[in-house]
Design a protein around this motif. Structure first.
Motif, PDB file in Angstrom:
ATOM      1  N   ALA A 117       0.827  -1.209   0.000  1.00  0.00           N
ATOM      2  CA  ALA A 117       0.000   0.000   0.000  1.00  0.00           C
ATOM      3  C   ALA A 117       0.860   1.258   0.000  1.00  0.00           C
ATOM      4  CB  ALA A 117      -0.938  -0.015   1.200  1.00  0.00           C
ATOM      5  N   MET A 118       1.952   1.236   0.767  1.00  0.00           N
ATOM      6  CA  MET A 118       2.854   2.393   0.803  1.00  0.00           C
ATOM      7  C   MET A 118       3.410   2.700  -0.578  1.00  0.00           C
ATOM      8  SD  MET A 118       5.006   1.546   4.268  1.00  0.00           S
ATOM      9  CE  MET A 118       6.313   2.663   3.783  1.00  0.00           C
ATOM     10  N   LEU A 119       3.933   1.671  -1.252  1.00  0.00           N
ATOM     11  CA  LEU A 119       4.516   1.890  -2.568  1.00  0.00           C
ATOM     12  C   LEU A 119       3.463   2.321  -3.581  1.00  0.00           C
ATOM     13  CD1 LEU A 119       6.995  -1.129  -2.720  1.00  0.00           C
ATOM     14  CD2 LEU A 119       7.517   1.261  -2.198  1.00  0.00           C
ATOM     15  N   SER A 120       2.275   1.751  -3.483  1.00  0.00           N
ATOM     16  CA  SER A 120       1.202   2.115  -4.402  1.00  0.00           C
ATOM     17  C   SER A 120       0.781   3.569  -4.223  1.00  0.00           C
ATOM     18  CB  SER A 120      -0.006   1.200  -4.183  1.00  0.00           C
ATOM     19  OG  SER A 120       0.316  -0.132  -4.483  1.00  0.00           O
ATOM     20  N   HIS A 121       0.919   4.073  -3.008  1.00  0.00           N
ATOM     21  CA  HIS A 121       0.569   5.478  -2.737  1.00  0.00           C
ATOM     22  C   HIS A 121       1.629   6.433  -3.252  1.00  0.00           C
ATOM     23  CE1 HIS A 121      -1.002   9.000  -0.632  1.00  0.00           C
ATOM     24  NE2 HIS A 121       0.237   9.218  -0.199  1.00  0.00           N
ATOM     25  N   TRP A 122       2.913   6.101  -3.024  1.00  0.00           N
ATOM     26  CA  TRP A 122       3.974   7.068  -3.278  1.00  0.00           C
ATOM     27  C   TRP A 122       4.563   6.989  -4.682  1.00  0.00           C
ATOM     28  CZ3 TRP A 122       4.444  11.034  -0.158  1.00  0.00           C
ATOM     29  CH2 TRP A 122       4.024  10.908   1.172  1.00  0.00           C
ATOM     30  N   LEU A 123       4.663   5.809  -5.271  1.00  0.00           N
ATOM     31  CA  LEU A 123       5.293   5.712  -6.578  1.00  0.00           C
ATOM     32  C   LEU A 123       4.590   6.531  -7.665  1.00  0.00           C
ATOM     33  CD1 LEU A 123       6.397   1.969  -6.707  1.00  0.00           C
ATOM     34  CD2 LEU A 123       7.855   3.982  -6.536  1.00  0.00           C
ATOM     35  N   PRO A 124       3.240   6.620  -7.676  1.00  0.00           N
ATOM     36  CA  PRO A 124       2.597   7.457  -8.697  1.00  0.00           C
ATOM     37  C   PRO A 124       2.927   8.948  -8.568  1.00  0.00           C
ATOM     38  CG  PRO A 124       1.043   5.843  -7.840  1.00  0.00           C
ATOM     39  CD  PRO A 124       2.234   5.802  -6.950  1.00  0.00           C
ATOM     40  N   ARG A 125       3.556   9.354  -7.473  1.00  0.00           N
ATOM     41  CA  ARG A 125       3.916  10.760  -7.298  1.00  0.00           C
ATOM     42  C   ARG A 125       5.311  11.076  -7.846  1.00  0.00           C
ATOM     43  NH1 ARG A 125       1.727  12.843  -1.514  1.00  0.00           N
ATOM     44  NH2 ARG A 125       2.587  14.760  -2.398  1.00  0.00           N
ATOM     45  N   LEU A 126       5.928  10.109  -8.504  1.00  0.00           N
ATOM     46  CA  LEU A 126       7.173  10.386  -9.209  1.00  0.00           C
ATOM     47  C   LEU A 126       6.895  11.219 -10.450  1.00  0.00           C
ATOM     48  CD1 LEU A 126       8.917   6.913  -9.092  1.00  0.00           C
ATOM     49  CD2 LEU A 126       9.941   9.036  -8.254  1.00  0.00           C
ATOM     50  N   ASP A 127       7.798  12.166 -10.757  1.00  0.00           N
ATOM     51  CA  ASP A 127       7.722  12.872 -12.029  1.00  0.00           C
ATOM     52  C   ASP A 127       7.852  11.871 -13.176  1.00  0.00           C
ATOM     53  OD1 ASP A 127       7.460  15.449 -11.024  1.00  0.00           O
ATOM     54  OD2 ASP A 127       9.629  15.767 -10.906  1.00  0.00           O
ATOM     55  N   PRO A 159       6.248   3.348 -11.269  1.00  0.00           N
ATOM     56  CA  PRO A 159       4.858   2.884 -11.237  1.00  0.00           C
ATOM     57  C   PRO A 159       4.439   2.419 -12.618  1.00  0.00           C
ATOM     58  CG  PRO A 159       4.934   5.271 -11.230  1.00  0.00           C
ATOM     59  CD  PRO A 159       6.359   4.793 -11.083  1.00  0.00           C
ATOM     60  N   ARG A 160       3.672   1.382 -12.644  1.00  0.00           N
ATOM     61  CA  ARG A 160       3.133   0.899 -13.923  1.00  0.00           C
ATOM     62  C   ARG A 160       1.897   1.714 -14.264  1.00  0.00           C
ATOM     63  NH1 ARG A 160       2.226  -5.294 -14.255  1.00  0.00           N
ATOM     64  NH2 ARG A 160       4.462  -5.192 -14.683  1.00  0.00           N
ATOM     65  N   LEU A 164      -3.542  -2.159  -7.226  1.00  0.00           N
ATOM     66  CA  LEU A 164      -2.771  -2.441  -6.033  1.00  0.00           C
ATOM     67  C   LEU A 164      -2.053  -3.771  -6.105  1.00  0.00           C
ATOM     68  CD1 LEU A 164      -5.133  -1.160  -3.222  1.00  0.00           C
ATOM     69  CD2 LEU A 164      -3.134  -0.036  -4.157  1.00  0.00           C
ATOM     70  N   THR A 165      -2.475  -4.676  -6.977  1.00  0.00           N
ATOM     71  CA  THR A 165      -1.844  -5.993  -6.991  1.00  0.00           C
ATOM     72  C   THR A 165      -0.523  -6.008  -7.731  1.00  0.00           C
ATOM     73  OG1 THR A 165      -3.107  -6.608  -8.965  1.00  0.00           O
ATOM     74  CG2 THR A 165      -4.061  -7.184  -6.834  1.00  0.00           C
ATOM     75  N   GLN A 166      -0.239  -4.980  -8.533  1.00  0.00           N
ATOM     76  CA  GLN A 166       0.993  -4.962  -9.304  1.00  0.00           C
ATOM     77  C   GLN A 166       1.458  -3.518  -9.427  1.00  0.00           C
ATOM     78  OE1 GLN A 166       1.956  -7.957 -10.202  1.00  0.00           O
ATOM     79  NE2 GLN A 166       3.864  -7.482 -11.240  1.00  0.00           N
ATOM     80  N   PRO A 167       1.928  -2.921  -8.302  1.00  0.00           N
ATOM     81  CA  PRO A 167       2.149  -1.478  -8.307  1.00  0.00           C
ATOM     82  C   PRO A 167       3.389  -1.009  -9.014  1.00  0.00           C
ATOM     83  CG  PRO A 167       2.785  -2.375  -6.201  1.00  0.00           C
ATOM     84  CD  PRO A 167       2.195  -3.502  -6.993  1.00  0.00           C
TER      85      PRO A 167
END
Length: 205
Positions: free
Chosen positions: A143-153, A191-192, A197-200
């Motif tokens: 859940a942590m990675l799914s939340h933060w990775l989409p906030r990458l430029d 992020p893909r 959430l199953t494949q973040p």
């Protein structure tokens, strides 16, 4: 130290401060740590591998150290990129206090140590460096990675050390071979697009 304390909001017991000598970003530093946080005696092995095998960060922009502990990653990023703003994020208030103490002691005004909910929603990151807190559990980490990775430029990367377990099947080979040292692999991830959430994340390096 009770291992469950380092990802608690408020560790039990009074803080017992200690000073340790570390080498970060090519410099010998004295830093303050305390009981009730992650790896207070030293820079842990996973973080050592991350810091020694990850390319230099961009010269500026917003960076994220997710699960910062007393701050070895955040301090390194701030030293290497003084024009960047480094967000040192943790749920452990004692750890955040140590980051603030260490940043002030070394004149690093470009570190913001805060809880996850205190990072403004409109902040996007040029890079994320994290030694993720594995002991919080697979679902919480996911859940942590799914939340933060989409906030990458767009086109930016996150870098994470992952322990290699001899009995675990090897992952599919990525386009670029990740660095391997001391039983850890450093993964470069993004992020893909459109993932759930199953494949973040995708391993890309």
């Amino acid at each position: 130290m009770s291992s469950e304390h380092y990802f608690s909001t408020s560790p039990s017991g009074d803080a017992v401060l200690r000073t340790i000598s570390v080498r970060l970003a090519g410099r010998d530093l004295q830093v303050t740590t305390a009981n009730g946080i992650f790896s207070p005696e030293r820079v842990d092995t996973g973080t050592q591998v991350l810091l020694s095998h990850t390319p230099a960060p961009p010269p500026g922009g917003h960076f994220l150290d997710l699960g910062c502990g007393w701050g070895p990653i955040a301090l390194s990023l701030a030293l290497e990129s003084p024009r960047a703003t480094v967000w040192a994020v943790d749920v452990n208030e004692r750890a955040l206090d140590m980051v603030r103490r260490n940043a002030e002691a070394h004149g690093l005004t470009n570190i913001n140590a805060c809880r996850p909910e205190d990072v403004p929603e409109d902040v996007q990151f040029r890079t994320i460096w994290s030694n993720p807190p594995i002991r919080v559990g697979k679902n919480e980490l996911h859940a942590m990675l799914s939340h933060w990775l989409p906030r990458l430029d767009a086109g930016s990367d996150a870098w994470l050390p992952v322990a290699r377990h001899p009995r675990s099947p090897p992952p599919p080979p990525p386009p670029l071979r990740p660095a391997t040292s001391k039983g850890y692999r450093v993964l470069r991830v993004r992020p893909r697009s459109g993932s759930g959430l199953t494949q973040p994340i995708d391993v890309i390096g």
